[in-house]
Structures are given as structure tokens and as C-alpha cells.
Design a protein around this motif. Structure first.
Motif, short mmCIF file in Angstrom:
data_model
loop_
_atom_site.label_atom_id
_atom_site.label_comp_id
_atom_site.label_asym_id
_atom_site.label_seq_id
_atom_site.Cartn_x
_atom_site.Cartn_y
_atom_site.Cartn_z
N THR A 2 6.74 -5.36 -3.58
CA THR A 2 5.43 -5.67 -4.12
C THR A 2 4.42 -4.60 -3.68
N ILE A 3 3.30 -4.57 -4.38
CA ILE A 3 2.25 -3.62 -4.02
C ILE A 3 1.75 -3.90 -2.60
N GLU A 4 1.61 -5.18 -2.27
CA GLU A 4 1.13 -5.54 -0.93
C GLU A 4 2.09 -5.06 0.15
N ALA A 5 3.39 -5.20 -0.10
CA ALA A 5 4.39 -4.75 0.87
C ALA A 5 4.35 -3.23 1.01
N ARG A 6 4.17 -2.56 -0.11
CA ARG A 6 4.08 -1.09 -0.08
C ARG A 6 2.84 -0.64 0.71
N ILE A 49 -2.74 4.58 -0.22
CA ILE A 49 -3.09 3.20 0.12
C ILE A 49 -4.32 2.76 -0.68
N THR A 50 -5.34 3.59 -0.71
CA THR A 50 -6.57 3.26 -1.45
C THR A 50 -6.27 3.06 -2.93
N SER A 51 -5.45 3.92 -3.49
CA SER A 51 -5.08 3.81 -4.89
C SER A 51 -4.35 2.49 -5.16
N LEU A 52 -3.40 2.15 -4.29
CA LEU A 52 -2.66 0.91 -4.47
C LEU A 52 -3.56 -0.32 -4.30
N ALA A 56 -4.19 -3.31 -6.93
CA ALA A 56 -3.79 -4.68 -6.54
C ALA A 56 -4.91 -5.68 -6.82
N HIS A 57 -6.15 -5.21 -6.89
CA HIS A 57 -7.27 -6.13 -7.06
C HIS A 57 -7.83 -6.08 -8.43
#
Length: 57
Positions: A2-6, A49-52, A56-57
């Protein structure tokens, strides 16, 4: 994954790189080229991280 896990994985790598940079800076014979490379890798991780987080939001 998931994006959160990444994001968590990248955050862990970012923190680890930060620790490595701090250790390198404490060395009396710190290699400026190596430090620059580490800092660039850390910045790329932060940007990813910022891009993901934005996606995610």
C-alpha cells in the motif's frame, strides 16, 4: 504494498540515512563527496515521501 506501507518504508530509510550522515559528520576525516551523495539520496527519499503523501490524501 500500500502507499502507506511504502511511505513508512521510505521514512525508515530516510531516518537511517540521517543517522549515517550524522555519524559521518562526526568523523574527523569526513568525506565531503560522500556526505553530499548521502544528503542527495536523503533528499530524493523525502521528495518521494512527499509525493506519495500527496497522492494518498
Amino acid at each position: 504494498m500500500t502507499i502507506e506501507a511504502r511511505i513508512r518504508e521510505l521514512g525508515n530509510r530516510h531516518r537511517s540515512l540521517d543517522e549515517t550522515i550524522q555519524q559521518e559528520m562526526r568523523r574527523p576525516t569526513a568525506d565531503p563527496t560522500h556526505l553530499r551523495e548521502l544528503k542527495q539520496r536523503k533528499l530524493r527519499l523525502k521528495e518521494e515521501i512527499t509525493s506519495l503523501e500527496t497522492r494518498a490524501h
